[in-house]
Design a protein around this motif. Structure first.
Motif, mmCIF file in Angstrom:
data_model
loop_
_atom_site.group_PDB
_atom_site.id
_atom_site.type_symbol
_atom_site.label_atom_id
_atom_site.label_comp_id
_atom_site.label_asym_id
_atom_site.label_seq_id
_atom_site.Cartn_x
_atom_site.Cartn_y
_atom_site.Cartn_z
ATOM 1 N N ARG A 90 15.283 -62.945 -23.709
ATOM 2 C CA ARG A 90 14.452 -62.248 -22.549
ATOM 3 C C ARG A 90 15.365 -61.798 -21.542
ATOM 4 O O ARG A 90 15.729 -63.036 -20.975
ATOM 5 N N GLY A 91 14.774 -60.916 -20.906
ATOM 6 C CA GLY A 91 15.403 -61.156 -19.906
ATOM 7 C C GLY A 91 17.004 -60.140 -19.783
ATOM 8 O O GLY A 91 17.886 -59.947 -18.492
ATOM 9 N N ARG A 92 17.748 -60.304 -21.332
ATOM 10 C CA ARG A 92 18.604 -59.406 -21.271
ATOM 11 C C ARG A 92 18.951 -58.039 -20.709
ATOM 12 O O ARG A 92 19.841 -57.688 -19.937
ATOM 13 N N LEU A 148 17.903 -56.722 -17.906
ATOM 14 C CA LEU A 148 17.568 -57.137 -16.363
ATOM 15 C C LEU A 148 19.138 -57.464 -16.401
ATOM 16 O O LEU A 148 19.385 -56.689 -15.261
#
Length: 339
Positions: free
Chosen positions: A142-144, A146
């Motif tokens: 999650r958030g890769r 960004l």
């Protein structure tokens, strides 16, 4: 009726202007030579490359030839008005440049050594940080997306805007760097001068690495997409740890990508002019006096264009020699690895 009479009878009954002969089929028609068509197909790639070749000649090759011609002339502020009729100086400019006991040659040698140290450190750190970031973002979490976007921001920013921002951050009295290091963390004893003195080399290196490592990250990340995931899964089943997978699978698979990446980073960093010029101005400190700035000062500050052109010609020969040796060594290493 005989066959000859039958043919004559049919010829007599045929309408005027028409021929009773059987039309020639595709097999009976003579084949046209295909050479013009092949020539058109063979010449099409060269025709498409012609605009790029013309632009390359106008932008790079013609100024390069003119610069080499200028290196053999005595060009100063008095003769630069019409450089084509300037006095011929022969190899005197090159002799003065490589005479390391004289002030001109000694200054060039110091600048060359500073540039070599700066290039090695900058390229090494850019490759190390870019490779570590690319490997870290190889797995899905999650958030890769960004993080990928944030990592590419320094590469997407205009060079002048980024370097000017860093110049403000390195200010001694009101810069962010001194505020964090001295006021917030207490690492330094006082506010340091970052744009003059020996610290200027560190400041230049920080800005260069900050601008360059996202490019290495982008190239390495693209190269990682071509490594099959089955190799990592098989290595994990065999008990290989993360570091063993990186050393045995990732780095060998990225060898062709790294060969091109290191060469491109080396050429960009060694020839970098925008970063030191925007960061320090026309006169860089001695500790950060890269050869590009030194050639600029020799040409446009001291008005000795002949010596500056000779320095540029020697720099071109050095880069060509290093590039040729690097490609030769890497190609031999690749052949031995394939065997």
């Amino acid at each position: 009726m005989t066959p000859a009479a039958t043919a004559a009878h049919r010829q007599a009954q045929a309408p005027a202007g028409r021929s009773t002969e059987r039309p020639a089929t595709g097999k009976d028609r003579p084949r046209r030579p295909r050479l013009p068509g092949r020539l058109r197909r063979a010449g099409l790639p060269y025709l498409l490359l012609l605009p790029a070749v013309l632009v390359e000649l106008l932008v790079h090759l013609v100024p390069m030839v003119m610069g080499i011609m200028m290196s053999f002339k005595e060009l100063t502020q008095f003769t630069i008005r019409d450089w084509s009729v300037a006095p011929w100086n022969g190899l005197a400019n090159f002799s003065a440049t490589v005479d390391f006991d004289a002030p001109v040659g000694e200054a060039l040698l110091d600048s060359f050594l500073v540039t070599c140290a700066f290039t090695v450190l900058s390229v090494g750190l850019c490759w190390l940080i870019g490779t570590a970031a690319a490997i870290f973002l190889q797995d899905t979490f999650r958030g890769r997306g960004l993080l990928r976007t944030l990592f590419l921001v320094p590469y997407a920013l205009p060079a002048y805007a980024a370097v000017i921002t860093w110049a403000f951050m390195f200010q001694r009295d009101n810069g962010l760097v001194n505020h964090v290091l001295h006021d917030q963390l207490g690492i330094t004893d006082g506010s340091s001068f970052w744009l003059i003195g020996d610290n200027s080399f560190i400041a230049l290196l920080v800005v260069s690495v900050w601008k360059g490592w996202p490019f290495a990250f982008l190239i390495i990340m693209a190269g990682l997409q071509n490594i099959p995931r089955e190799l990592y899964e098989a290595a994990a089943l065999d008990g290989a740890g993360v570091w063993q997978q990186i050393r045995k699978i990732t780095l060998p698979s990225l060898r062709p990508v790294n060969q091109v990446l290191v060469l491109v980073l080396f050429l960009w960093t060694f020839n970098d002019f925008n970063t030191p010029f925007v960061l320090f101005g026309k006169s860089a400190p001695e500790a950060a006096n890269l050869i590009s700035i030194h050639i600029y000062q020799s040409s446009f500050v001291t008005w000795n264009f002949g010596t500056g052109s000779a320095m540029s010609a020697l720099l071109l020969l050095f880069l060509l020699a290093v590039t040729g040796a690097y490609l030769l060594v890497t190609s031999r290493g690749r052949k031995q690895a394939d065997v």
